[in-house]
Motif scaffolding. Structure first.
Motif, mmCIF file in Angstrom:
data_model
loop_
_atom_site.group_PDB
_atom_site.id
_atom_site.type_symbol
_atom_site.label_atom_id
_atom_site.label_comp_id
_atom_site.label_asym_id
_atom_site.label_seq_id
_atom_site.Cartn_x
_atom_site.Cartn_y
_atom_site.Cartn_z
ATOM 1 N N ASP A 302 110.549 38.970 56.861
ATOM 2 C CA ASP A 302 109.732 39.350 57.921
ATOM 3 C C ASP A 302 110.586 39.532 59.134
ATOM 4 N N SER A 303 111.893 39.713 59.060
ATOM 5 C CA SER A 303 112.817 39.449 60.358
ATOM 6 C C SER A 303 112.420 40.683 61.163
ATOM 7 N N GLU A 304 111.811 41.797 60.894
ATOM 8 C CA GLU A 304 111.275 42.764 61.812
ATOM 9 C C GLU A 304 110.576 42.527 63.043
ATOM 10 N N TYR A 305 109.900 41.360 62.749
ATOM 11 C CA TYR A 305 109.134 40.746 64.015
ATOM 12 C C TYR A 305 109.546 39.396 64.602
ATOM 13 N N ARG A 306 110.081 39.712 65.779
ATOM 14 C CA ARG A 306 110.544 38.599 66.845
ATOM 15 C C ARG A 306 110.042 38.887 68.093
ATOM 16 N N TYR A 307 109.591 37.880 68.832
ATOM 17 C CA TYR A 307 108.843 38.018 69.920
ATOM 18 C C TYR A 307 109.527 37.488 71.075
ATOM 19 N N GLY A 308 109.822 38.228 72.140
ATOM 20 C CA GLY A 308 110.429 37.738 73.268
ATOM 21 C C GLY A 308 111.646 37.344 73.213
ATOM 22 N N MET A 420 105.221 36.481 60.643
ATOM 23 C CA MET A 420 103.808 36.722 60.761
ATOM 24 C C MET A 420 102.875 35.505 60.247
ATOM 25 N N HIS A 421 103.741 34.383 60.421
ATOM 26 C CA HIS A 421 102.853 33.107 60.358
ATOM 27 C C HIS A 421 103.724 32.114 61.115
#
Ligand code: PLP
Length: 487
Positions: A302-308, A420-421
Motif C-alpha cells: 500500500d505504498s501509494e498512500y503516504r501522507y505529508g 490504509m490502516h
C-alpha cells in the motif's frame, strides 16, 4: 423445541453460516424432528442477538438444500420428507473433516488443516474497521466498465490461451514505467510478471525458492498471508522484531542465526505496525542481504498512500545486487477482487517463474489485463490514486481525532502516516478477545494484532482499517468502541 444454538463472533465463520451449521447438525442428529416448527426469523434473531438478515440467510440456505420447508401462512418447518440418504449420511457428514477422513493429506494439505487459518467475518458487522479494503464506492466503475467493454468483443486474441504466462506485454510495460516514476523501482518490462494478486506471487516465490526446512526471516509482528504461504511450503520462520523504524536489522546479525534463505519485509508501511523502514535501515538491510546471500522479498502492498511526507523509494531501487523480488498489487489502489498483482524479478529468475505460473494457472485473465493497461496508460490510475490519497488522508485524520476525543491518553497510535490502516495500543485490562467480542455486539468490527505475532505479543493492540469507511461511520464506530471499553 430446544434452541440452544452456539454462535460466536470470534469464530472465523460468518454468523449466518454458524447458524446454518448449528441448525443443520440439529436436524441431522435428530434433535429437531421432521415436521417440527422453527421460530420466525425475527424471534430467532432476537434470541441469538444477531440481525434478522443473518437468520434469513441461514433459513434460505437450509430451504434450498431441502432441510426446511415453508408452509404459506403457517411458518417454517423441518422438512417432513427429509431424504433417507441425508439422515443415513449424517454420521459420515459430521466426520467429514479432511483430518479424520480416510484420505491422507499431503504435508502441504496438513499444514492448511488448521481452524485459525481463516479471517474473521468482520464484513458482516455494520461498521467494520477491517484492514486493507479500499473505498469501493469511490472506484470509477463506469470508466472501468467502458474499458472492459472496449476490449470485450469476440476477437480470438482476448478469448484464447496466450503463449505469455508472464502477462500481457503492454501491461508489463505500463507497470515498469509506472514503478519507475512512482516508486523509483529499477527494472525493465521483461522483469515484470503479472500474477493473481500478491498472494499468488508469494506462493510462487515460496514454491520456487523454498525447500522443507529452509529458514525464512519475517517481521514480527508480520503479515499472516505471507507467513501462511511460507509455512505451507515447510519453511521454518525466524522472527525479527520491529520498532518505530521498521525491521530491526541488527537482530539479523547475531551469531546464533540459522542459515536464512529468504527475508520477507514490508518496508513502506510495515504490516501491521505501520512503521516505515528508515533509509539507514534500508541500506543496512541490503548490505546484510548481499554479504549473507539472502534473497529479499519486498511487499509494497500500500505504498501509494503516504501522507505529508515524501515517499521513500522502494528497496528494490536501492539494491545493487540481483537479490530482491519486489511484490506489488492492484488490490489496494483499485479493488481486491480484480486479483491482479505483479512481481519484479531478477532477470535470471524470469524463465523459471514463467514456467511455474503456467503450471499454476497458465495466465491471468486477459480482458482485465487489457482494461488495466488502458487504465494506467491513459493516466486514470495515477489520477485515482491522487484522489484516494486525499480521501484517505481525511478519513485517517477523522479516525485519529475520534480516537483521541474518545480515548484521550489511554491510547497510543502507531503507523498513521502511511497506508490504509493504523495500529492502536489501548491501555486497558480487558482481554483482546473480549474487546473484539464486545465490539461485535455493538456491531463494530476490529481486529486484534496478537495473531500477527510469532513471539509473545504485548497485547491490547488493534488494527484499524479506515479507507472504506466514511467520516460518520468512523466517528460512530469509535464512539461505540469507547462505550464498550470503559476507562
Ligand atoms: C501485507 C500485505 N500484502 C499484500 C496484501 C494484498 O494481497 P493481494 O494482492 O493478494 O490481495 C495484503 C492485503 O491485505 C497485505 O496486508
Amino acid at each position: 423445541m430446544d434452541f440452544a444454538i452456539n454462535i460466536d463472533p470470534r469464530v472465523p465463520l460468518p454468523l449466518y453460516r454458524q447458524v446454518y451449521e448449528e441448525l443443520r447438525q440439529a436436524i441431522l442428529s435428530g434433535r429437531f424432528t421432521p415436521g417440527q416448527k422453527l421460530p420466525s426469523t425475527r424471534s430467532l434473531a432476537q434470541l441469538l442477538g444477531v440481525s434478522r438478515s443473518t437468520v434469513t440467510q441461514s433459513y434460505d440456505l437450509l430451504l434450498s438444500e431441502g432441510y426446511l420447508e415453508t408452509i404459506v401462512g403457517s411458518g417454517t418447518f423441518v422438512c417432513r420428507q427429509l431424504p433417507d440418504e441425508l439422515l443415513n449420511a449424517a454420521p459420515m457428514l459430521s466426520k467429514l473433516s479432511p483430518a479424520s477422513s480416510s484420505i491422507r493429506l499431503s504435508a502441504y494439505g496438513e499444514s492448511l488443516n488448521d481452524n485459525a487459518f481463516l479471517r474473521l467475518p468482520e464484513a458482516e458487522l455494520e461498521i467494520s474497521f477491517s484492514y486493507g479494503r479500499p473505498a469501493f464506492d469511490h472506484f470509477p466503475i463506469d470508466l472501468w466498465r467502458k474499458l472492459i467493454s472496449r476490449h470485450c468483443h469476440a476477437s480470438q486474441e482476448v478469448l484464447d490461451y496466450t503463449a505469455y504466462s508472464l502477462g500481457y506485454q503492454p501491461l508489463r510495460e505500463a507497470i515498469a514505467s509506472y514503478l519507475s516514476r512512482s516508486r523509483a523501482v529499477n527494472c525493465s518490462a521483461e522483469q515484470i510478471m503479472i500474477v493473481g494478486g500478491s498472494q499468488q506471487g508469494l506462493d510462487l516465490i515460496t514454491r520456487l525458492l523454498i525447500d522443507r526446512g529452509d529458514w525464512i526471516a519475517v517481521e514480527d509482528p508480520g503479515y499472516l498471508g505471507a507467513r501462511r504461504a511460507f509455512l505451507a511450503q515447510g519453511a521454518t520462520l525466524f522472527p525479527v522484531s520491529v520498532d518505530q523504524s521498521g525491521l530491526i536489522v541488527n537482530e539479523l546479525k547475531t551469531s546464533i542465526m540459522p542459515n536464512i534463505k529468504l527475508l520477507y519485509v514490508t518496508p513502506s508501511h510495515q504490516f501491521p505496525t505501520g512503521a516505515v523502514l528508515s533509509l539507514p535501515r534500508r541500506l543496512e538491510l541490503l548490505a546484510w542481504a548481499q554479504t549473507s546471500g539472502v534473497m529479499i522479498i519486498e511487499d509494497d502492498y500500500d505504498s501509494e498512500y503516504r501522507y505529508g511526507e515524501r515517499p521513500i523509494p522502494a528497496l528494490q531501487g536501492l539494491d545493487q545486487g540481483n537479490s530482491l523480488i519486489y511484490v506489488g498489487t492492484f488490490s489496494k489502489v483499485l479493488f481486491p477482487a480484480l486479483r491482479l498483482g505483479y512481481l519484479v524479478l531478477p532477470e535470471n529468475l524470469v524463465h523459471v517463474f514463467s514456467r511455474a505460473k503456467w503450471l499454476a494457472d497458465r495466465q491471468c485473465s486477459l480482458l482485465e489485463q487489457y482494461a488495466l493497461t488502458d487504465f494506467i496508460t491513459e493516466g486514470h490510475l495515477e489520477r485515482h490514486i491522487r484522489r484516494m490519497r486525499s480521501l484517505y488522508n481525511q478519513r485517517r485524520q477523522t479516525l485519529v481525532q475520534s480516537l483521541s476525543t474518545h480515548f484521550g491518553n489511554r491510547i497510543e497510535i502507531m503507523g498513521e502516516n502511511a497506508g490504509m490502516h493504523l495500529m492502536v495500543k489501548i491501555n486497558t485490562k480487558i482481554h483482546d478477545d473480549e474487546i473484539v467480542k464486545r465490539a461485535a455486539l455493538a456491531n463494530v468490527g476490529i481486529g486484534a494484532a496478537y495473531p500477527q505475532y510469532l513471539k509473545d505479543s504485548p497485547g491490547s493492540e488493534f488494527i484499524f482499517g479506515y479507507a472504506e469507511l466514511n467520516e460518520q461511520q468512523i466517528q460512530e464506530g469509535v464512539r461505540r468502541l469507547a462505550e464498550v471499553i470503559p476507562d
